[in-house]
Design a protein around this motif. Structure first.
Motif, PDB file in Angstrom:
ATOM      1  N   ALA A  43       0.696  -1.226  -0.032  1.00  0.00           N
ATOM      2  CA  ALA A  43       0.073  -0.104  -0.320  1.00  0.00           C
ATOM      3  C   ALA A  43       0.974   1.394   0.280  1.00  0.00           C
ATOM      4  CB  ALA A  43      -0.894  -0.049   1.061  1.00  0.00           C
ATOM      5  N   GLN A  44       1.983   1.469   0.602  1.00  0.00           N
ATOM      6  CA  GLN A  44       3.144   2.357   0.609  1.00  0.00           C
ATOM      7  C   GLN A  44       4.231   2.185  -0.480  1.00  0.00           C
ATOM      8  OE1 GLN A  44       2.960   4.539   4.638  1.00  0.00           O
ATOM      9  NE2 GLN A  44       3.958   2.347   5.099  1.00  0.00           N
ATOM     10  N   LYS A  45       3.900   1.414  -1.687  1.00  0.00           N
ATOM     11  CA  LYS A  45       4.843   1.237  -2.671  1.00  0.00           C
ATOM     12  C   LYS A  45       6.134   0.572  -2.173  1.00  0.00           C
ATOM     13  CE  LYS A  45       2.170   3.124  -5.441  1.00  0.00           C
ATOM     14  NZ  LYS A  45       1.176   2.651  -6.643  1.00  0.00           N
ATOM     15  N   ARG A  46       5.791  -0.165  -1.150  1.00  0.00           N
ATOM     16  CA  ARG A  46       7.046  -1.031  -0.790  1.00  0.00           C
ATOM     17  C   ARG A  46       6.413  -2.284  -0.077  1.00  0.00           C
ATOM     18  NH1 ARG A  46       7.729   3.547   2.994  1.00  0.00           N
ATOM     19  NH2 ARG A  46       7.186   2.627   5.223  1.00  0.00           N
ATOM     20  N   GLU A  47       7.185  -3.447   0.012  1.00  0.00           N
ATOM     21  CA  GLU A  47       6.665  -4.530   0.486  1.00  0.00           C
ATOM     22  C   GLU A  47       6.582  -4.268   2.120  1.00  0.00           C
ATOM     23  OE1 GLU A  47       8.232  -7.970  -0.723  1.00  0.00           O
ATOM     24  OE2 GLU A  47       7.251  -7.843  -2.719  1.00  0.00           O
ATOM     25  N   GLU A  48       5.862  -4.706   3.068  1.00  0.00           N
ATOM     26  CA  GLU A  48       5.694  -4.595   4.499  1.00  0.00           C
ATOM     27  C   GLU A  48       4.645  -5.435   5.028  1.00  0.00           C
ATOM     28  OE1 GLU A  48       5.209  -0.511   5.806  1.00  0.00           O
ATOM     29  OE2 GLU A  48       3.859  -0.076   4.195  1.00  0.00           O
ATOM     30  N   SER A  49       4.883  -5.718   6.362  1.00  0.00           N
ATOM     31  CA  SER A  49       3.665  -6.623   7.012  1.00  0.00           C
ATOM     32  C   SER A  49       2.535  -5.448   7.374  1.00  0.00           C
ATOM     33  CB  SER A  49       4.202  -7.362   8.039  1.00  0.00           C
ATOM     34  OG  SER A  49       3.164  -7.565   8.948  1.00  0.00           O
ATOM     35  N   ILE A  50       1.487  -6.209   7.086  1.00  0.00           N
ATOM     36  CA  ILE A  50       0.259  -5.324   7.379  1.00  0.00           C
ATOM     37  C   ILE A  50       0.252  -4.792   8.701  1.00  0.00           C
ATOM     38  CG2 ILE A  50      -1.268  -7.269   7.857  1.00  0.00           C
ATOM     39  CD1 ILE A  50      -3.590  -5.741   6.587  1.00  0.00           C
ATOM     40  N   GLN A  51       0.872  -5.622   9.844  1.00  0.00           N
ATOM     41  CA  GLN A  51       0.927  -5.236  11.162  1.00  0.00           C
ATOM     42  C   GLN A  51       1.630  -4.107  11.503  1.00  0.00           C
ATOM     43  OE1 GLN A  51       1.184  -8.648  10.096  1.00  0.00           O
ATOM     44  NE2 GLN A  51      -0.661  -9.213  11.019  1.00  0.00           N
ATOM     45  N   SER A  52       2.551  -3.759  10.431  1.00  0.00           N
ATOM     46  CA  SER A  52       3.625  -2.763  10.745  1.00  0.00           C
ATOM     47  C   SER A  52       3.318  -1.562   9.825  1.00  0.00           C
ATOM     48  CB  SER A  52       5.135  -3.053  10.612  1.00  0.00           C
ATOM     49  OG  SER A  52       5.180  -3.435   9.130  1.00  0.00           O
ATOM     50  N   ALA A  53       2.110  -1.666   9.028  1.00  0.00           N
ATOM     51  CA  ALA A  53       1.938  -0.477   7.943  1.00  0.00           C
ATOM     52  C   ALA A  53       1.188   0.739   8.830  1.00  0.00           C
ATOM     53  CB  ALA A  53       0.977  -0.870   6.909  1.00  0.00           C
ATOM     54  N   PRO A  54       1.761   1.988   8.888  1.00  0.00           N
ATOM     55  CA  PRO A  54       0.957   2.903   9.720  1.00  0.00           C
ATOM     56  C   PRO A  54       0.085   3.394   8.909  1.00  0.00           C
ATOM     57  CG  PRO A  54       3.080   3.644   8.539  1.00  0.00           C
ATOM     58  CD  PRO A  54       2.894   2.251   8.079  1.00  0.00           C
ATOM     59  N   ILE A  55      -1.021   2.914   8.486  1.00  0.00           N
ATOM     60  CA  ILE A  55      -2.036   3.384   7.665  1.00  0.00           C
ATOM     61  C   ILE A  55      -3.183   2.679   8.287  1.00  0.00           C
ATOM     62  CG2 ILE A  55      -0.896   4.635   5.948  1.00  0.00           C
ATOM     63  CD1 ILE A  55      -1.308   2.039   4.284  1.00  0.00           C
ATOM     64  N   SER A  56      -4.333   3.104   8.024  1.00  0.00           N
ATOM     65  CA  SER A  56      -5.751   2.395   7.922  1.00  0.00           C
ATOM     66  C   SER A  56      -6.202   1.587   6.816  1.00  0.00           C
ATOM     67  CB  SER A  56      -7.043   3.490   8.290  1.00  0.00           C
ATOM     68  OG  SER A  56      -8.111   2.625   8.521  1.00  0.00           O
TER      69      SER A  56
END
Length: 210
Positions: A43-56
């Motif tokens: 969602a932030q144009k990079r791969e990351e775990s959904i638990q650490s993504a700082p967005i709703s």
């Protein structure tokens, strides 16, 4: 008397809690693969775990989509809080999408939707035809709230990302799904994965619904 009763209560609670912890540990040993599924989002144009993504964000993996019976955009409404989707009364293929109350009710093709739809990163500029299905999805991401610079345009309500499954290089795969329902409803999905050499593969998907 009251102190004695309190001690017995504490002991009983301790025994119950110990039993629950032991049961959970035993279950984890018997089924080490079970637990919270980790979903990698972009969602932030990079791969990351959904638990650490700082967005709703609400994301569904391929297994979750299959288990919930989600096959198109309209099916998301029941599983995403603050998301409202309904067909336009003047066009069966046009969906009115609202996130947190923000959306557009007009079905004119000259209007930009307040909730942006993306398919593999490509912006779907109009909401006509959004009632169609995608044959083979890896995951769906629903971003709630205004989205701006990362997506190249302003979306006051939010954004919904459809990510299709990528071909696999190391295996041949085939899958055929059929489903029937009331009023002569019929749906057929075909998936074929063809590895071609060591660096190239082809993923073919076919969907027929009536």
């Amino acid at each position: 008397m009251s102190a004695y009763f309190s001690n017995r209560t504490h002991k009983a609670l301790f025994i119950v809690m110990a039993g629950l912890l032991s049961t959970a540990a035993d279950a984890q040993e018997r089924n080490p693969g079970q637990g919270l599924e980790e979903i990698i989002v972009t969602a932030q144009k990079r791969e990351e775990s959904i638990q650490s993504a700082p967005i709703s964000i609400v994301a569904f993996s391929g297994k979750m989509l299959e288990a919930r019976g989600i096959t198109n955009l309209a099916d998301l409404e029941a599983d995403v809080p603050s998301l409202s989707i309904s067909p336009h009364p003047q066009s069966g293929s046009t969906l009115r999408t609202f996130i947190r109350g923000l959306g557009i009710v007009n079905d004119q093709i000259t209007y930009d939707p307040s909730v942006a739809i993306y398919l593999d990163g490509v912006y779907v500029a109009r909401f006509q035809g959004l009632a169609t299905e995608v044959a083979d999805l890896e995951r769906i991401e629903v971003l709630r709230g205004p989205q701006g610079a990362l997506y190249g345009r302003n979306s006051t309500g939010g954004a919904i990302n459809f990510i299709t499954a990528a071909p696999k290089l190391d295996e041949f795969g085939f899958r055929q799904d059929f489903s029937v329902g009331n009023y002569d409803s019929f749906r057929s999905r075909t998936y074929v994965n063809l590895p071609v050499g060591e660096t190239f593969a082809v993923d073919l998907s076919y969907l027929r619904a009536s």
